[in-house]
Design a protein around this motif. Sequence first.
Motif, PDB file in Angstrom:
ATOM      1  N   VAL A 138     -22.608 -59.243  25.936  1.00  0.00           N
ATOM      2  CA  VAL A 138     -23.115 -58.804  27.236  1.00  0.00           C
ATOM      3  C   VAL A 138     -24.399 -59.550  27.589  1.00  0.00           C
ATOM      4  O   VAL A 138     -24.628 -59.907  28.766  1.00  0.00           O
ATOM      5  CB  VAL A 138     -23.350 -57.278  27.229  1.00  0.00           C
TER       6      VAL A 138
ATOM      7  N   PHE B 258     -18.350 -53.703  32.116  1.00  0.00           N
ATOM      8  CA  PHE B 258     -19.265 -54.818  32.310  1.00  0.00           C
ATOM      9  C   PHE B 258     -18.759 -55.829  33.338  1.00  0.00           C
ATOM     10  O   PHE B 258     -19.551 -56.446  34.050  1.00  0.00           O
ATOM     11  CB  PHE B 258     -19.515 -55.524  30.965  1.00  0.00           C
TER      12      PHE B 258
ATOM     13  N   LEU C 266     -26.657 -53.770  32.411  1.00  0.00           N
ATOM     14  CA  LEU C 266     -25.514 -53.847  31.501  1.00  0.00           C
ATOM     15  C   LEU C 266     -25.967 -53.827  30.041  1.00  0.00           C
ATOM     16  O   LEU C 266     -25.352 -53.171  29.194  1.00  0.00           O
ATOM     17  CB  LEU C 266     -24.692 -55.098  31.781  1.00  0.00           C
TER      18      LEU C 266
ATOM     19  N   LYS D  77     -26.817 -50.371  29.043  1.00  0.00           N
ATOM     20  CA  LYS D  77     -25.657 -49.542  28.698  1.00  0.00           C
ATOM     21  C   LYS D  77     -25.293 -49.701  27.220  1.00  0.00           C
ATOM     22  O   LYS D  77     -24.996 -48.715  26.529  1.00  0.00           O
ATOM     23  CB  LYS D  77     -24.454 -49.943  29.565  1.00  0.00           C
TER      24      LYS D  77
END
Length: 311
Positions: A96, A207, A224, A227
């Motif tokens: 990510v 995502f 993101l 998260k």
Amino acid sequence: MSLSVNTNNSSMVALETLNSTQSQLSATENAVSTGKKVATAADNPAAFGIASQINGDTQGQAAVNDGLSYASSVVSSTTSAANNILSVLNQVQEAVTGLKDNDSSSTSLSQVNEELTGYMKEIDTIARDATTKGVNLLSVGTGDGLGITSNQISYVTGLQGDTQTITGFSASIASDTGSTGTISVLTDALGLTTGSTAGADPTSNVFLTGTGSSIAMSDTAANLIDKVQNAITAMTNVTSKLGANTNMLAAMSTYGEAVSDDLTSASGALTDADMSSESAKLTSLQTKQSLAIKSLSIANGESQNVLSLFQ
């Protein structure tokens, strides 16, 4: 002492002594052969009754210890799964974090999307496999058709019937990550997927959205990454709780074994024979038996002395 052929007092005394010795010898031989000084209620009613109650407690404590071992195996399985999930989440964070570097290339984003969805499948598979005899502490529910019958475990901690319960962690995970809506699998609770089907592998992630040339990041890189970090924090909290339960179960298991040993010792103190003492007693009684037989033989022979008076 008068000499009589009708009443032989010496013989009667010798016979009484022999019978008493025989009775003691029988009891001692029984103690030596069984290893118990109290084998039946006839040996000592009070000691036998108390020992029987203690033996019942011993069996009960054995059941408690078995329950603690079972709970420990459930916690151990869950701990291994949680640690593996944390390892996967670290890989998710790495992927990510690099999304922004690839947001200009739909091909790269598509490849990362497949990678992330693969991680989601891996997390949920690990969570589903952390099942011990139908108990899964990482399960969101019990209706996924995978043999999960409970997402919590209760166990007895002692002979008095006290119990402890370890509740499943999916609710606390969702609370830590702020996940809302219908939560069917662990990745939903972790906030990494939405709308998943219980028992089925995830087919998407939070995502990236879209497919092909229209694929794009669903939020800013910072949000993101946040998260994923929330998911890692939630699973870290789970491992901390599992560690506390592991320590508690280990302490209780050790104590339970000590209780079992104490109960066994208490019962043995009431019923077990002192083999060195019984061995010495056996030798002594065997000697007394031989002497009593010899004494009875002499006493029985005294009546024959009457014949000499008439010769």
